[in-house]
Structure formats: structure tokens, C-alpha cells
Design a protein around this motif. Structure first.
Motif, short mmCIF file in Angstrom:
data_model
loop_
_atom_site.label_atom_id
_atom_site.label_comp_id
_atom_site.label_asym_id
_atom_site.label_seq_id
_atom_site.Cartn_x
_atom_site.Cartn_y
_atom_site.Cartn_z
N LEU A 149 -4.13 3.97 -10.56
CA LEU A 149 -4.45 3.48 -9.14
C LEU A 149 -4.21 4.83 -7.94
O LEU A 149 -4.78 5.13 -7.08
N CYS A 187 -6.59 5.86 -5.13
CA CYS A 187 -6.40 5.97 -3.76
C CYS A 187 -6.30 7.27 -3.21
O CYS A 187 -6.25 7.68 -1.99
N SER A 211 -4.16 -0.79 -3.75
CA SER A 211 -5.62 -1.01 -4.13
C SER A 211 -6.49 -1.28 -2.91
O SER A 211 -6.27 -2.12 -2.13
#
Ligand SMILES: CC(C)(COP(=O)(O)OP(=O)(O)OC[C@H]1O[C@@H](n2cnc3c(N)ncnc32)[C@H](O)[C@@H]1OP(=O)(O)O)[C@@H](O)C(=O)NCCC(=O)NCCS
Length: 150
Positions: free
Chosen positions: A19, A23, A79
Motif C-alpha cells: 500500500l 500511495c 488507499s
């Protein structure tokens, strides 16, 4: 469904690495950097995750053992598909609840309007700027929160 906010465990490591890459792209922490963060959970790190069955957000704090020393909010991210649904705010609330009586500092790119708006909404105030702080020359804002602002 609102995610549960809970402390990260070793079982979250792979999801966090993935993640973080989504990001932050080239600025993501490497798997070994995340390993180092987890190794410090026993001393001065707090990692909270937003869990919806999968990890959809996280916040990382450096919490020095000396209470007079400021906490650093090192990272917060959600997310992309789940943004603007309140998860960043849930993470921020949970993080600041762990900072009773302390000062919290963070740095944010001057052009990161979403994060800046989130931080201001939680009572962070700009206390200084660092010109050319980021690769590419972007300016950093240094922001501070104190418990009275919650
Ligand atoms: C910053 C970030 C964590 C916000 O997460 P989020 O889950 O979207 O935040 P929330 O939905 O809880 O938003 C809370 C408030 O913050 C402000 N905000 C958040 N994103 C915003 C945006 N893109 N533009 C303007 N305001 C924004 C709004 O006031 C919002 O309230 P509202 O939706 O009722 O208007 C998310 O955009 C993100 O992961 N960005 C990439 C990573 C990053 O830059 N992290 C910060 C540096 S470490």
C-alpha cells in the motif's frame, strides 16, 4: 463499512509495503525500511492500520519515550480508492488520542493540499517552512499540534 483502526502486527507487513508503494511511488519505504519500523514497535514507533478485511490505510508515529520530546507523525496514507470517506480522519483521531499531553510535529509538501487540509482540520498549525526540502525542490511545511487543539 467503517474500517477498524488497530495496531499493526507482523502479519500486516506485506500489505503495508504494497500500500505504501501505491500511495508514495518512488518515495515509498522499502521492505527493509518497514522491517526497521516494526523492529522499533517495542521502543518508539506506533503503527496503526485501518482494517476493512484488508489494510486500507495506516499511520506511523515516532513516539519518543521522554514525554517532553515531540511526537513525529511520519506517515499517513489511505488507499486511493477509499479516500474522502473519512478513513484518514479515523486514523488521525486514533493517532492523536495516543498523544495526550504531547506536542506532535509533521512535515508536509507545500503542494500536498489534501494532507494539508486534513492536518489543519485536526488543529495542526504551520510553524515554519523548509525551502527546497524535497527532491525536486518542493518546499516543506512544518506543522505542530498540541493537545489543547483536539
Ligand atoms: C491525506 C490522506 C491520508 C487523506 O485521507 P482521506 O481518507 O482521504 O481523508 P478523509 O476522508 O478522512 O478527509 C478528512 C478531511 O481532510 C480534508 N481532505 C482530505 N483529502 C483532501 C483533498 N484531497 N482535498 C481537500 N481536502 C481534503 C477534508 O477536509 C476532509 O473532509 P471532507 O471529506 O469532509 O471534506 C490521503 O489523501 C492520502 O493517502 N494521500 C496520499 C498520501 C499522503 O500524501 N500522505 C500525507 C503525507 S505523509
Amino acid at each position: 463499512m467503517r474500517p477498524a483502526i488497530r495496531p499493526a502486527t507482523g502479519a500486516d507487513l506485506d500489505a503495508l509495503v504494497a500500500l505504501d508503494k501505491v500511495c508514495f511511488g518512488d518515495s515509498a519505504w522499502s521492505a527493509s525500511a518497514w522491517d526497521d519500523e516494526f523492529a522499533r514497535l517495542a521502543t518508539d514507533r506506533v503503527v496503526l492500520v485501518a482494517d476493512e478485511g484488508e489494510v486500507v490505510g495506516y499511520v506511523v508515529l515516532l513516539v519518543p519515550p521522554v514525554v517532553e520530546d515531540p511526537v513525529d507523525l511520519l506517515r499517513i496514507a489511505v488507499s486511493p480508492a477509499e479516500r474522502r470517506t473519512g478513513i484518514g480522519g479515523q486514523l488521525m483521531t486514533a493517532a492523536l488520542q495516543r498523544c495526550a499531553g504531547r506536542t506532535v510535529l509533521l512535515e508536509v509538501a507545500a503542494g500536498n493540499e489534501g494532507a494539508g487540509a486534513l492536518y489543519r482540520g485536526y488543529g495542526f498549525e504551520e510553524i515554519s517552512r523548509r525551502r527546497g526540502y524535497y527532491a525536486g525542490g518542493e518546499e516543506a511545511l512544518i506543522m505542530q499540534w498540541q493537545e489543547k487543539a483536539l
